[in-house]
Design a protein around this motif. Sequence first.
Motif, short mmCIF file in Angstrom:
data_model
loop_
_atom_site.label_atom_id
_atom_site.label_comp_id
_atom_site.label_asym_id
_atom_site.label_seq_id
_atom_site.Cartn_x
_atom_site.Cartn_y
_atom_site.Cartn_z
N PHE A 249 4.13 20.12 71.04
CA PHE A 249 5.20 20.57 71.91
C PHE A 249 5.19 19.75 73.19
N SER A 250 6.36 19.56 73.78
CA SER A 250 6.41 18.79 75.01
C SER A 250 6.01 19.62 76.23
N GLU A 251 6.04 20.95 76.09
CA GLU A 251 5.61 21.87 77.15
C GLU A 251 4.84 23.00 76.49
N PRO A 252 3.83 23.56 77.17
CA PRO A 252 3.08 24.66 76.56
C PRO A 252 3.95 25.89 76.31
N VAL A 253 3.61 26.62 75.27
CA VAL A 253 4.31 27.86 74.92
C VAL A 253 3.71 29.01 75.72
N SER A 254 4.56 29.76 76.39
CA SER A 254 4.07 30.85 77.22
C SER A 254 3.85 32.14 76.41
N ASP A 255 4.58 32.31 75.31
CA ASP A 255 4.49 33.53 74.51
C ASP A 255 4.52 33.15 73.03
N LEU A 256 3.35 32.97 72.43
CA LEU A 256 3.29 32.56 71.03
C LEU A 256 3.88 33.63 70.12
N GLN A 299 -1.10 27.18 62.05
CA GLN A 299 -1.96 27.56 63.17
C GLN A 299 -1.26 27.14 64.46
N PHE A 300 -0.88 28.14 65.27
CA PHE A 300 -0.17 27.89 66.51
C PHE A 300 -1.13 27.97 67.69
N THR A 301 -1.02 27.02 68.59
CA THR A 301 -1.65 27.08 69.90
C THR A 301 -0.53 26.89 70.93
N PRO A 302 -0.80 27.10 72.20
CA PRO A 302 0.25 26.86 73.20
C PRO A 302 0.76 25.42 73.20
N ALA A 303 -0.04 24.47 72.71
CA ALA A 303 0.34 23.06 72.78
C ALA A 303 0.87 22.49 71.48
N SER A 304 0.65 23.18 70.35
CA SER A 304 0.99 22.55 69.07
C SER A 304 1.04 23.58 67.95
N VAL A 305 1.52 23.12 66.79
CA VAL A 305 1.43 23.91 65.57
C VAL A 305 0.96 22.96 64.47
N THR A 306 -0.01 23.43 63.68
CA THR A 306 -0.54 22.66 62.57
C THR A 306 -0.21 23.38 61.26
N MET A 307 0.34 22.63 60.31
CA MET A 307 0.71 23.19 59.01
C MET A 307 -0.23 22.67 57.94
N MET A 308 -0.73 23.57 57.12
CA MET A 308 -1.55 23.22 55.97
C MET A 308 -0.78 23.61 54.72
N ALA A 309 -0.27 22.60 54.02
CA ALA A 309 0.60 22.84 52.87
C ALA A 309 -0.02 22.22 51.63
N ASN A 310 0.02 22.96 50.53
CA ASN A 310 -0.57 22.49 49.29
C ASN A 310 0.43 21.66 48.48
N ASP A 311 -0.12 20.89 47.56
CA ASP A 311 0.70 20.10 46.65
C ASP A 311 1.70 21.01 45.94
N GLY A 312 2.94 20.57 45.86
CA GLY A 312 4.01 21.40 45.30
C GLY A 312 4.95 21.93 46.36
N THR A 313 4.49 21.94 47.61
CA THR A 313 5.38 22.32 48.71
C THR A 313 6.45 21.24 48.87
N CYS A 314 7.67 21.65 49.12
CA CYS A 314 8.76 20.70 49.31
C CYS A 314 8.71 20.14 50.73
N GLY A 315 8.75 18.81 50.84
CA GLY A 315 8.76 18.18 52.16
C GLY A 315 9.96 18.59 52.98
N ASN A 316 11.02 19.00 52.30
CA ASN A 316 12.21 19.48 53.02
C ASN A 316 11.90 20.74 53.82
N THR A 317 10.92 21.52 53.38
CA THR A 317 10.52 22.72 54.11
C THR A 317 9.99 22.35 55.49
N VAL A 318 9.13 21.34 55.56
CA VAL A 318 8.59 20.90 56.84
C VAL A 318 9.68 20.28 57.70
#
Length: 353
Positions: A249-256, A299-318
Amino acid sequence: MSSRSELARRMNPGQQGSNPKTFVLEVHHPSSMDDVLHDLWGSESLQETADSHLRIVRLGSDLEFWVDGLGGRFWRFHTLGAAADAHRALKKVVDRHRWLDWPWLPTEQLRYVWPGAPIRQVSTSFDASDFSGSSMPTSRLRLRASGPDAGALLDQLGTLRSFSRSISLSGVQIRAHDEAFGADVDEAVTRDGRFVAAGGSFEFHEAIVSGVIARYEALVSAIESRLLHWEQIDGGGGVVRGTPITILFSEPVSDLNGMIEGVFNSRLPFRLWGTYEHDDMSVLVDAVDLHVGQTLTFQFTPASVTMMANDGTCGNTVARFVSNLQHSFDANIRFADEELQAAMAPTDMAVAQ
């Protein structure tokens, strides 16, 4: 029997009163083209052509699609019908069938549709009202500007801190020129893969569509190359391949919590549902993609979100997740992975040609 030459003749934007529209859909279905179209509209609506990847669908007396499935998972629906009627017909089937989706063009790719083509019209659509975690100087921004300097206006607004996070493009119109096609074309493009041409030729229009979708597909493929999967090793055992995907994120999230409730509610446009739990520094979400039904972990933090996706997930979803965050939370988000960021915002337009 109809063929591609007939398609080009019928859709020629150089004809008076002829403005071909092309709608692109992602079709995530293992069946044949005929079976898919039969599921959507029934066999009585279909007409074969001389090309095995080209079909005609007639919906009533006023709407006809020439459906081109040659581009793999991204099918093109060409029509001379009214844009609103065509969009309504396609939206109806996308909403009913989870294996259909729109492309979700990020703002960066709408800024550069064709090499050297000036932007003659822009429209933005940013609305953070569903995100109680967003404390932005400009929480809503809708702008429509036309003229030779429309693109320059967008750039100027981007230099202002109070606007920069809210400038997410929903559509552009360009004036494109290429010596190989021998004429200019005015091309309107929206972020959900709608194209309308005026002037020029159908071949030029098709080249623009191909360029935009090629860049988008490169992003989707790059995302799918990072999906987590188990790979067996010769001699026994195995290893996990792939990597999590992190968005900054370009700015921290105040309310996750507010942000997460705005995303994982099963509704459009995110099409995600999830349950979440907190720890001291982050929020973990176990989610289901309502497009192809795969599970993902966020996994959300105020600065970022990390996605863990398994094989078979559509890239269009991301891609859908990222594009819609640009329009509802932060237009300036970026991938931590520089290769993914380069795929989202390519500087080499040659990938489109």
